[in-house]
Every structure is written in structure tokens, then in C-alpha cells.
Design a protein around this motif. Sequence first.
Motif, PDB file in Angstrom:
ATOM      1  N   GLU B  80       0.865  -1.191   0.000  1.00 31.74           N
ATOM      2  CA  GLU B  80       0.000   0.000   0.000  1.00 31.74           C
ATOM      3  C   GLU B  80       0.897   1.236   0.000  1.00 31.74           C
ATOM      4  N   THR B  82       2.061   4.712   0.563  1.00 31.98           N
ATOM      5  CA  THR B  82       1.455   5.804   1.350  1.00 31.98           C
ATOM      6  C   THR B  82       2.020   7.152   0.911  1.00 31.98           C
ATOM      7  N   SER B  83       3.165   7.129   0.215  1.00 37.62           N
ATOM      8  CA  SER B  83       3.691   8.371  -0.389  1.00 37.62           C
ATOM      9  C   SER B  83       4.800   7.926  -1.343  1.00 37.62           C
ATOM     10  N   GLY B  88       3.538   0.863   2.533  1.00 40.75           N
ATOM     11  CA  GLY B  88       3.055   0.023   3.638  1.00 40.75           C
ATOM     12  C   GLY B  88       2.981  -1.429   3.191  1.00 40.75           C
ATOM     13  N   VAL B 136      -0.465   5.088   8.728  1.00 38.24           N
ATOM     14  CA  VAL B 136      -0.139   6.516   8.691  1.00 38.24           C
ATOM     15  C   VAL B 136      -0.173   7.097  10.101  1.00 38.24           C
ATOM     16  N   GLU B 178       6.216  -0.508   7.722  1.00 34.66           N
ATOM     17  CA  GLU B 178       6.267   0.661   6.839  1.00 34.66           C
ATOM     18  C   GLU B 178       7.709   0.844   6.370  1.00 34.66           C
TER      19      GLU B 178
END
Lengths: 114, 218
Positions: B80, B82-83, B88, B136, B178
Amino acid sequence: SLRCSQNSNLCCRKDYYVDFRDIGWNDWIIKPEGYQINYCVGQCPLHVAGSPGMASSFHTAVFNLVKANNVHASGHSCCVPTRRRPLSVLYFDRNSNIVKTDIPDMIVDACGCS
Amino acid sequence: AAAEPLCPVCGAAAERRLLEETVKRQLLDKLRLPERPSPGQHLPRAALNRALRRLQEGGTRTAPGDLERGYEIISFAETEPTSPSALGLQFQFSRTQDQDVHILQAQLWLYLRLPRDLVAALTLRIFLASGEGGLVGGNRTLLSERRLRAKGSGWRAFSLMPALQSFFEGQHGTLRLELESGGDGGDLVAFLNASRSQQPFLVAKAKVREPGHQVAKR
């Protein structure tokens, strides 16, 4: 121990192999392809009680007890596994992780009279 | 069998059915599974074989009479982003409450494609995210930090010990990691190839003490 055959009803090991495809479980069990579910079956009249046990002395000990206590001749002992080995399994768990483990004492290698 | 008509074939069929049911029950009991799993995601064969090769490197055989049973687990991540510089990873684990799990080894495998002309150094940090904020908002524990020098593409392993032991001692369920890149070497997400055949995965080796095997306190 004896493998079962037609001409004896004495305690023996009956071999039986189940292929995981036949039971539709090959989609989640990666290895092995099947499982040897042997089992023990047959008669254990008193004169073979304790054999082929862990050691011949075990049979002698049991037989002496039987004679010393004048156990009723029609008694029987039980046909049980005397040696088993682990089954190594590689499978998908319910989170689709792959897990490998050895399940102890899963495969009957030898049978004998208790 | 007694109910079956006296014919050899029927007896054999009854025996077969009985033994197949016994195999199912024995396996589910010994693997401590409530019912047979139905694996969801279809894994590319290449990914499966590669992960299995990592598993071959030294196993945790269970010695006869061992009170603890050896397990080796491979878990493929759900990714995933996240930026641009953080990604993630989520792993799903389930275990029965009364099992006492002791993690021996745990490694995260990532396939990184670092350009050959990458001049600046790239730092990769791996955090254990916990708490409800997910990847997050929750709090994070640094598990590993490494400056990546070797250029080019390839698989790299990162140890997750001893933090993973605390994850298994505490809650279980979803493990959230993360990944974050630092330095001006560029953005992590661009380097990390999370395609299906190069999905990040985790390899763990554990010993599990089954209930009822508690050593009597003397």
C-alpha cells in the motif's frame, strides 16, 4: 512387524495410501501428494502378547506374568502401533501463508501386541 | 459395514470412505485448523518457488519427543504506497490463543531495482506500525535501517528480529510494516518492484509449544 496378508489374522500393519487429489485437498496441501494412513489390525492371543514389542525381553516378561497369574487363557492383548514416524507437511493456511511443519507420530511404521 | 450388503466391493468402499474421513480429521486436528483452508490469492509459480528456496536454507526439524514443534512460515505482503518515499506492507497471521510461539528467525525479502547510475546513497528504514492509526497515524518502532550501496536489481533480506517476537507475544492478526527511503537517492516506491512475481515476502522460523506440554514446575 508383519504386514497384513490374506493368510493370517494375527496382529499386523495394514497399509493404506490416501491421495490428496482424491479428497480434493491438493489445492491447499502443497507437499506431500498424499498420506500413508497405515493402521494395526488382527488378533493378539496370549502366546504372542508383548511381541514384537520393544524388545524380546518385554515379551518374556509379559508371558511370565500371564503364567504366574494364571490369566484366563481366552484373554487377548491389543494390536497397537509400536513405531511411528512424523509427516512433513507444506500447506497454505487460512491467510494464504505457506506453512511447513513436521507432525510427529503420524505414520504407523510397525504394529505389535500390547 | 454391517449395514452394507455382504459384497466385497461395498466393504472396500466403506473402508475407503472411513479412512478418507479419518485422514481429514487427523490432519485438521494436528495442524490445529478448525476447517480446511481455501487459499484465496493465486500465487505465480515463480514467486512460490523462490520463496520456498529461501525456506530450504536450514529448517527447524522437530526432534522426536520434542515438546516444541518447528514451524516455517512464508507470508506474502499486501502493499500500500502511502507516499512516493513510503510504502506500507501488511501480513496476515492467525494462531490459536493457547499456543506459545517463539520466533527463531524472521526476514523481510524485497526486490529492489536500483539504477546503476545512482550516485547518491539511498537509506531504507523499516518500521513496525502498531495502533489503530494503521500505516499513517499509528505509532512506529524502527526495526531496521540500512544504506543501500549495491546498485542494480536483486533480492535483499532485512532481519526483523527481535521486534517480531513481541508482535507474536502480543496481539496477532495483521502485521503492519512501513518502508521509508531517506537521503537524496530518490523515491523508494520507484525502486521497489512490487509486481506479482516479485511481491515482498516474509520468511519466519518458529517453535511452538502446544498446550498441555507445559513443563511441570518442580
